[in-house]
Enzyme design. Structure first.
Site, PDB file in Angstrom:
ATOM      1  N   LYS A   1     -21.672  16.920   1.072  1.00 29.05           N
ATOM      2  CA  LYS A   1     -23.056  16.421   0.956  1.00 29.05           C
ATOM      3  C   LYS A   1     -23.298  15.720  -0.377  1.00 29.05           C
ATOM      4  O   LYS A   1     -24.004  14.715  -0.444  1.00 29.05           O
ATOM      5  CB  LYS A   1     -24.047  17.569   1.140  1.00 29.05           C
ATOM      6  N   ALA A  34     -21.124  14.090  -2.286  1.00 32.00           N
ATOM      7  CA  ALA A  34     -20.477  12.775  -2.261  1.00 32.00           C
ATOM      8  C   ALA A  34     -21.241  11.818  -1.356  1.00 32.00           C
ATOM      9  O   ALA A  34     -21.471  10.659  -1.704  1.00 32.00           O
ATOM     10  CB  ALA A  34     -19.033  12.921  -1.780  1.00 32.00           C
ATOM     11  N   ASN A  63     -34.107  19.802   6.258  1.00 29.42           N
ATOM     12  CA  ASN A  63     -34.408  19.555   7.671  1.00 29.42           C
ATOM     13  C   ASN A  63     -35.022  20.831   8.260  1.00 29.42           C
ATOM     14  O   ASN A  63     -35.165  21.849   7.571  1.00 29.42           O
ATOM     15  CB  ASN A  63     -33.165  19.052   8.425  1.00 29.42           C
ATOM     16  N   GLY A 107     -38.926  11.311  12.463  1.00 26.38           N
ATOM     17  CA  GLY A 107     -39.263  10.788  11.134  1.00 26.38           C
ATOM     18  C   GLY A 107     -39.227  11.863  10.065  1.00 26.38           C
ATOM     19  O   GLY A 107     -38.322  12.703  10.053  1.00 26.38           O
ATOM     20  N   GLY A 143     -29.131  12.839   7.363  1.00 27.12           N
ATOM     21  CA  GLY A 143     -29.875  13.542   6.312  1.00 27.12           C
ATOM     22  C   GLY A 143     -29.410  13.101   4.925  1.00 27.12           C
ATOM     23  O   GLY A 143     -30.231  12.871   4.024  1.00 27.12           O
ATOM     24  N   ASP A 144     -28.101  12.947   4.747  1.00 30.38           N
ATOM     25  CA  ASP A 144     -27.579  12.513   3.435  1.00 30.38           C
ATOM     26  C   ASP A 144     -28.001  11.075   3.134  1.00 30.38           C
ATOM     27  O   ASP A 144     -28.316  10.740   1.980  1.00 30.38           O
ATOM     28  CB  ASP A 144     -26.051  12.635   3.404  1.00 30.38           C
ATOM     29  N   SER A 170     -21.110   4.802   7.742  1.00 24.82           N
ATOM     30  CA  SER A 170     -22.296   4.324   8.476  1.00 24.82           C
ATOM     31  C   SER A 170     -23.432   3.904   7.543  1.00 24.82           C
ATOM     32  O   SER A 170     -24.481   3.460   8.011  1.00 24.82           O
ATOM     33  CB  SER A 170     -22.790   5.425   9.420  1.00 24.82           C
TER      34      SER A 170
END
Ligand code: ADP
Length: 315
Positions: free
Chosen positions: A43, A45, A187, A228, A254-255, A294
């Site tokens: 997470k 990185a 989250n 959202g 999330g990252d 991504s």
């Protein structure tokens, strides 16, 4: 802002090894798989790379082992523009690694070995106090020892540097020692684990946010997947609506959200606008497979933002 904002990430770096196969082997059995892929993860990185691609000047504080994955991790950071002078190479340790077995139905079996990530110590943070003092924001997650997370918040606050904590993976935590952080970002699963409240309905969500704010946090950002995100402060709540996309792989969304939010906030954007833009940056990452692979570069993000704002709600 003429100068790039400076973000320090104190966190983990892993090598993800993905094995695709029709079945999973039984004890003592060897099977042939159908595919293999390798990626850089962890997470810390991931968030560092997202912030860097988004336009921040990012410095990583962490550790890798003396193995070839450690060297590859450092090279990956450098190719993504993340500073590595404070990434310690620990010769006797292994680099953090995740073995991910994926079956055709998408079911995953994952073994994570923390390796060098577990050796990121409060002393590493003390040694980097000068760099932390010069940062605009410090970003933390829970894949390094909690004592190191607590110490980083103390050092950042001693120098009046903004601090953002992503309590992931959720662990039993001393909320009072985290509450000095300016932003808690999590989250719904993490919110449930940390507060012990269920988050199934809007009323549950409100109770959960109330509990976190009552623990002393000034700002809580709750990510809501395809719904959202929500920015909560004592003064009220703001829901930032999602950007509709055709999601193919939400791993790392999330990252992407957190790394980009850190950048947008340190650029001086108003909080609501920063959270809205982070929703788009994260949504874009969900349209592609992989984690760091991504994440969009800033120019691509800006083009998409302009397109969405002239033709709202188009995928
Ligand atoms: P995590 O990846 O930690 O489980 P979330 O699932 O809440 O976190 O996703 C983080 C952010 O990514 C969301 O707040 C949202 O902005 C964006 N996002 C995730 N999934 C989608 C989706 N299907 N469509 C649009 N945006 C998404």
């Amino acid at each position: 802002m003429n100068q790039k904002p400076r973000i320090v990430v104190v966190g983990s770096a892993n090598t993800d090894l993905l094995f695709m196969s029709q079945t999973v082997p039984r004890g003592g059995e060897t099977i042939f798989g159908t595919g293999f892929d390798m990626g850089f993860g962890g997470k810390g990185a991931n968030q560092a790379v997202a912030a860097s691609l988004c336009g921040a000047q990012v410095q990583m504080i962490g550790a890798v082992g003396g193995d070839m994955f450690g060297a590859a991790t450092v090279a990956n950071f450098q190719s993504m523009g993340v500073g590595t002078s404070l990434v310690r190479v620990i010769p006797d340790a292994s680099t953090g690694a995740a073995l991910i077995l994926v079956e055709p139905n998408g079911e995953n079996r994952i073994v994570v070995v923390k390796g060098a990530n577990d050796l990121v110590r409060p002393a590493d943070v003390d040694a980097a106090a000068a760099q932390i003092a010069e940062a605009d924001l410090v970003l933390l997650q829970f894949e390094i020892p909690l004592e190191t997370v607590y110490r980083t918040i103390e050092v950042a606050k001693a120098h009046q540097v903004r601090c953002m904590v992503n309590p992931a993976p959720a662990l039993p935590v001393d909320l009072a020692r985290l509450a000095a952080a300016d932003y808690l970002i999590l989250n719904e699963t993490e919110a449930e684990a940390i507060t012990g409240c269920q988050v199934r309905s809007p009323a549950d969500r409100e109770a959960c946010l109330e509990k976190l704010l009552a623990s002393g946090f000034q700002r809580v950002v709750l990510t809501l997947g395809a719904k959202g995100s929500m920015l909560a402060a004592r003064a009220g709540r703001v829901h930032a609506p999602p950007f509709p996309v055709t999601a193919v792989d939400t791993t790392g969304a999330g990252d992407a959200f957190i790394g980009s939010l850190a950048t947008f906030l340190t650029e001086g954007l108003a909080e609501q606008e920063a959270v809205t833009r982070a929703n788009l940056y994260a949504a874009l990452s969900a349209t592609r497979t992989g984690t760091q692979k991504s994440f969009a570069r800033r120019a691509e993000f800006e083009a998409e933002l302009a397109r969405r704002r002239t033709t709202p709600q188009r995928r």
